[in-house]
Write an enzyme that holds these catalytic residues in place. Structure first.
Site, mmCIF file in Angstrom:
data_model
loop_
_atom_site.group_PDB
_atom_site.id
_atom_site.type_symbol
_atom_site.label_atom_id
_atom_site.label_comp_id
_atom_site.label_asym_id
_atom_site.label_seq_id
_atom_site.Cartn_x
_atom_site.Cartn_y
_atom_site.Cartn_z
ATOM 1 N N ASP A 221 0.850 -1.187 0.000
ATOM 2 C CA ASP A 221 0.000 0.000 0.000
ATOM 3 C C ASP A 221 0.895 1.249 0.000
ATOM 4 O O ASP A 221 1.824 1.330 -0.803
ATOM 5 C CB ASP A 221 -0.961 -0.043 1.194
ATOM 6 N N TYR A 359 -3.149 10.980 0.770
ATOM 7 C CA TYR A 359 -3.755 10.839 -0.551
ATOM 8 C C TYR A 359 -3.736 12.166 -1.300
ATOM 9 O O TYR A 359 -3.546 12.201 -2.516
ATOM 10 C CB TYR A 359 -5.207 10.349 -0.415
ATOM 11 N N HIS A 411 -4.855 -7.847 1.207
ATOM 12 C CA HIS A 411 -4.217 -6.544 1.255
ATOM 13 C C HIS A 411 -3.301 -6.373 2.463
ATOM 14 O O HIS A 411 -2.264 -5.729 2.362
ATOM 15 C CB HIS A 411 -5.287 -5.456 1.259
#
Length: 433
Positions: A221, A359, A411
């Site tokens: 990630d 982000y 994940h």
């Protein structure tokens, strides 16, 4: 995705984010992670011991907020196409309010050596565990969103003490696990600029400060984004990296996403990856779009623990499905306590919005190959956002030293499948020792 849409996404980092996206010292959170994380003393390279103790008032407040949740009506469909199901969230709320024990988690965290050091004006928290074995290879492991250092706790023992976990002395690692800026116990930036590239530079400085002249790095990630940027810096001492969420999508494949059609003649593993990506780009990007464009708007996540939990659970469909099964009573790689440990850490540190800003900061195309020349190991888990085919992986990483397609896991690899990921790190770095 037309060129106009592509440009708009890239402009604010949406494409980057979504195409994923000393003596013992007890320090209260308020004094270690003040606004901006700036130290109260002049800038220093000192490394300070750290431990965390949540106040009883904060824990009572958390429980009262859970119990006072204002619930919406049930979804109008029989699946999860409208988001996290009401039944799942009510089971989570009941367990969180009546059964989850944060004090147990806190005690476990504080048993590991935790530290704070100021780098580039920001307090950086990290766990640092040295192996008892001589010639252990140092590794810096970086978590992602919506994860935290909680993700990696299960692999510390197997990596640092391999002889107690099915390995040999030659498998030993010294382990460094930092908290990303704005996450957990690290400081919260008060100005822009803390993107993956800047974090990578901070991690290089951290390893230098710890005295490591030769080391490796790992991440998934955001952890992959930071680890790859470290590799591109080619700092003295970094000899290789490993990732469980690689950036491998060829340009000719990216051009067909998300609406297709898929290119003709794709082998089975490439077609499977294409379908995974197409689904994710169409259905799994809502949370990331908001964080990439308007992270400050997410006030509800800092005010409602159930709102925060639902937002974190809906990261990707397969992780959400796994968590749903867990709260239905299934035995999976994660437990109910695992899941709530991580969410509670976000709540107690008030890092929902500060973590979301990563982000907004990032301008990287997350899954686009970056031209890394260092040795790379890749572990492809079947329930990741996409399972990177070996063909794409070899093109993306010309110095690929290890590739393996795993039978299980998603994940949160270190969290869900710690034994498998431990074996993958041993295999990747065996030839680099």
């Amino acid at each position: 995705m037309n060129s106009k849409t592509h440009h708009a996404m890239t402009r604010r980092g949406f494409l980057a984010a979504t195409m994923v996206g000393a003596a013992a010292l007890s320090v209260p959170l308020g004094s270690t992670a003040k606004a901006g994380g700036a130290a109260t003393a002049p800038a220093t390279s000192a490394i300070r011991p750290f431990s965390f103790h949540a106040s009883n008032a904060d824990l009572v407040n958390l429980r009262s907020r859970i119990l006072a949740t204002k619930w919406p009506e049930r979804e109008t469909v029989e699946d999860a196409s409208q988001g996290v199901n009401l039944a799942t969230m009510k089971k989570l709320a009941d367990y969180w309010a009546h059964h989850h024990d944060w004090s147990k988690t806190e005690t476990g965290l504080n048993l590991w050596p935790n530290f704070i050091t100021e780098i580039d004006g920001l307090d950086i928290h990290f766990i640092h565990v040295r192996s008892k074995h001589a010639n252990a290879l140092p590794v810096i492991i970086t978590h992602g969103w919506p994860g935290s250092i909680i993700e990696q706790l299960k692999i510390i023992g197997p990596l640092t003490n391999p002889t107690a976990h099915g390995g040999t002395e030659t498998d030993a690692f010294d382990v460094v696990i930092p908290s990303l800026p704005g996450y957990g116990f690290s400081g919260k930036p008060t100005a822009t600029g803390w993107d993956p590239q800047r974090i990578a530079r901070a991690w290089v400085e951290l390893m230098r400060r710890l005295g490591y002249a030769r080391y490796v790095a790992q991440g998934g990630d955001w952890g992959n984004a930071v680890t790859e940027q470290m590799a591109l810096l080619k700092p003295a001492g970094l000899i290789g990296i490993h990732t469980n969420m690689p950036a491998t999508i060829p340009d000719e494949i990216a051009k067909t996403l998300p609406d297709g059609p898929a290119p003709d003649g794709l082998p089975a593993d490439e077609l499977y990856a294409w379908k995974q990506l197409s689904f994710f780009y169409k259905h799994g990007l809502g949370y990331a779009q908001e964080m990439a464009n308007r992270p400050q708007t997410l006030y509800a996540l800092t005010d409602s623990p159930i709102g925060l939990a639902a937002w974190m659970l809906d990261h990707d469909d397969r992780s959400r499905d796994l968590i749903t099964r867990v709260f239905d009573g299934a035995h999976e790689g994660l437990t109910r306590d695992d899941i709530l440990d991580n969410i509670t850490l976000y709540w107690l540190t008030n890092t929902a919005v500060s973590s979301a800003r990563l982000y907004w900061e990032s301008k990287l195309a997350f899954f686009q190959p970056k031209g890394i020349e260092l040795p790379v190991g890749v572990s492809a888990f079947p329930d990741e956002i996409y399972t990177a085919p070996e063909s794409w992986t070899r093109k993306a990483y010309p110095n690929l030293v290890h590739y393996n397609r795993l039978p299980k896991g998603g994940h949160f690899a270190a969290w869900e499948q710690p034994r498998l990921l431990t074996e993958e790190l041993r295999a990747t770095f065996h030839t680099l020792r």
